[in-house]
Scaffold this active site. Sequence first.
Site, PDB file in Angstrom:
ATOM      1  N   SER A 178     -23.160   5.484  77.406  1.00  0.00           N
ATOM      2  CA  SER A 178     -23.781   6.579  76.143  1.00  0.00           C
ATOM      3  C   SER A 178     -23.807   5.423  75.166  1.00  0.00           C
ATOM      4  CB  SER A 178     -23.269   7.737  76.060  1.00  0.00           C
ATOM      5  OG  SER A 178     -23.104   8.305  77.415  1.00  0.00           O
ATOM      6  N   GLU A 212     -15.791   0.765  81.316  1.00  0.00           N
ATOM      7  CA  GLU A 212     -16.791   2.028  81.565  1.00  0.00           C
ATOM      8  C   GLU A 212     -16.357   3.175  81.141  1.00  0.00           C
ATOM      9  OE1 GLU A 212     -21.460   0.159  81.712  1.00  0.00           O
ATOM     10  OE2 GLU A 212     -20.541   0.391  83.530  1.00  0.00           O
ATOM     11  N   GLU A 251     -21.401   2.872  89.756  1.00  0.00           N
ATOM     12  CA  GLU A 251     -22.144   3.991  90.995  1.00  0.00           C
ATOM     13  C   GLU A 251     -22.212   2.921  92.141  1.00  0.00           C
ATOM     14  OE1 GLU A 251     -25.616   3.020  88.330  1.00  0.00           O
ATOM     15  OE2 GLU A 251     -24.664   4.566  86.261  1.00  0.00           O
ATOM     16  N   HIS A 295     -20.102  -1.925  89.389  1.00  0.00           N
ATOM     17  CA  HIS A 295     -20.419  -0.724  88.432  1.00  0.00           C
ATOM     18  C   HIS A 295     -20.030   0.576  89.508  1.00  0.00           C
ATOM     19  CE1 HIS A 295     -22.431   2.290  86.712  1.00  0.00           C
ATOM     20  NE2 HIS A 295     -23.111   1.226  85.570  1.00  0.00           N
ATOM     21  N   ASN A 353     -28.709  -2.809  81.207  1.00  0.00           N
ATOM     22  CA  ASN A 353     -28.127  -2.611  82.943  1.00  0.00           C
ATOM     23  C   ASN A 353     -29.556  -1.652  83.122  1.00  0.00           C
ATOM     24  OD1 ASN A 353     -28.021  -2.176  85.072  1.00  0.00           O
ATOM     25  ND2 ASN A 353     -25.282  -0.454  84.897  1.00  0.00           N
ATOM     26  N   TRP A 354     -30.319  -2.144  83.327  1.00  0.00           N
ATOM     27  CA  TRP A 354     -31.605  -1.290  83.723  1.00  0.00           C
ATOM     28  C   TRP A 354     -31.293  -0.465  84.786  1.00  0.00           C
ATOM     29  CZ3 TRP A 354     -36.646  -4.530  83.532  1.00  0.00           C
ATOM     30  CH2 TRP A 354     -36.901  -4.725  81.767  1.00  0.00           C
ATOM     31  N   LYS A 355     -30.427  -0.314  84.988  1.00  0.00           N
ATOM     32  CA  LYS A 355     -30.189   0.582  86.415  1.00  0.00           C
ATOM     33  C   LYS A 355     -32.021   0.207  87.926  1.00  0.00           C
ATOM     34  CE  LYS A 355     -26.458   2.767  84.080  1.00  0.00           C
ATOM     35  NZ  LYS A 355     -25.768   3.969  84.180  1.00  0.00           N
ATOM     36  N   GLY A 363     -26.868   0.909  79.025  1.00  0.00           N
ATOM     37  CA  GLY A 363     -27.711   1.438  80.195  1.00  0.00           C
ATOM     38  C   GLY A 363     -28.700   2.113  80.008  1.00  0.00           C
ATOM     39  N   GLY A 364     -28.736   3.247  79.669  1.00  0.00           N
ATOM     40  CA  GLY A 364     -30.176   4.254  79.252  1.00  0.00           C
ATOM     41  C   GLY A 364     -31.415   3.823  78.631  1.00  0.00           C
ATOM     42  N   GLY A 414     -24.505   8.451  81.065  1.00  0.00           N
ATOM     43  CA  GLY A 414     -24.713   8.672  81.904  1.00  0.00           C
ATOM     44  C   GLY A 414     -24.777  10.438  81.341  1.00  0.00           C
TER      45      GLY A 414
HETATM   46  P1  13P Z   1     -25.312   4.495  79.763  1.00  0.00           P
HETATM   47  O1  13P Z   1     -25.344   3.808  78.766  1.00  0.00           O
HETATM   48  O2  13P Z   1     -27.065   5.067  80.517  1.00  0.00           O
HETATM   49  O3  13P Z   1     -24.269   5.487  79.547  1.00  0.00           O
HETATM   50  O4  13P Z   1     -24.843   3.522  81.236  1.00  0.00           O
HETATM   51  C1  13P Z   1     -23.909   2.889  80.998  1.00  0.00           C
HETATM   52  C2  13P Z   1     -23.771   1.587  81.853  1.00  0.00           C
HETATM   53  O5  13P Z   1     -23.899   2.501  83.558  1.00  0.00           O
HETATM   54  C3  13P Z   1     -23.671   0.677  81.635  1.00  0.00           C
HETATM   55  O6  13P Z   1     -23.567   0.410  82.812  1.00  0.00           O
END
Ligand code: 13P
Length: 251
Positions: free
Chosen positions: A212, A167, A97, A95, A9-11, A233-234, A173
């Site tokens: 994470s 999640e 967010e 998600h 998930n590149w956000k 994510g990251g 994050g």
């Molecule tokens: P991180 O891997 O950056 O913690 O993010 C997880 C995430 O929100 C994937 O959708």
Amino acid sequence: MRQRLVAGNWKMFGNSARNQLLLEGVAGQAASIGQVSCAVCVPFPYLHQARSILAESGVGWGAQNVSQRTEGAFTGEVSVSMLADFGCRYVIVGHSERRSLFCEGDQLVAVKARAVLEQQMTPIVCIGESLDEREGGMTEAVVSRQLGAVIEEIGTAGLHKSVVAYEPVWAIGTGKTATPEQAQAVHAYLRNVVSEQDADVARDLTMLYGGSVKAANAAALFAMEDIDGGLIGGASLDLNEFMSICKAAVR
Ligand code: 13P
């Protein structure tokens, strides 16, 4: 058969030049990973780029959100048929967010999941508790409410064609991963909740852990019985990290 899946998930990160290097790297390496499906969920403007680079690679691509409406005067929105038009296989819905920053509730998330299924794409339905909810002993109540709203809308037949991503909000994050045991406990609980309605769907349901995940902790998480891969994510923005995580999902 449950599918093993690692999705990035590149956000809201990336640009054309950086994406090209990352996508070409993923396309080149993913073929060598047996049994695990890899995918990237990119920002809308880069779907065309993802498709053109990943088309022959076996790597799936998708979006991070979608409108619940089919078409019309909804400035700024993107419909499921538009995503299908760009060859998306996956669409992330719900998600945390989107739930917390854009006020998406359980019912809206459920309707979006249905819209995605109607275009023969796979919703990746995200659920998870906040730190306060965990500390208040509410984890199971929260995740079963979130998943229950989706099952209410799409039925277990719809869930059969979906992916669930657990999640925990406190792990996203933050660098603070759930332990494999903490994540497994919630995954097993959720599989049990589904099993009470349909044992076959529960057995086949692909459930990802997100929060994470890195190359260093992925193997321990993915070794857990009810964890079928990850939503990353990251670490999905770093080619070597992401490919290591994909490889860690091989059973
Ligand atoms: P991180 O891997 O950056 O913690 O993010 C997880 C995430 O929100 C994937 O959708």
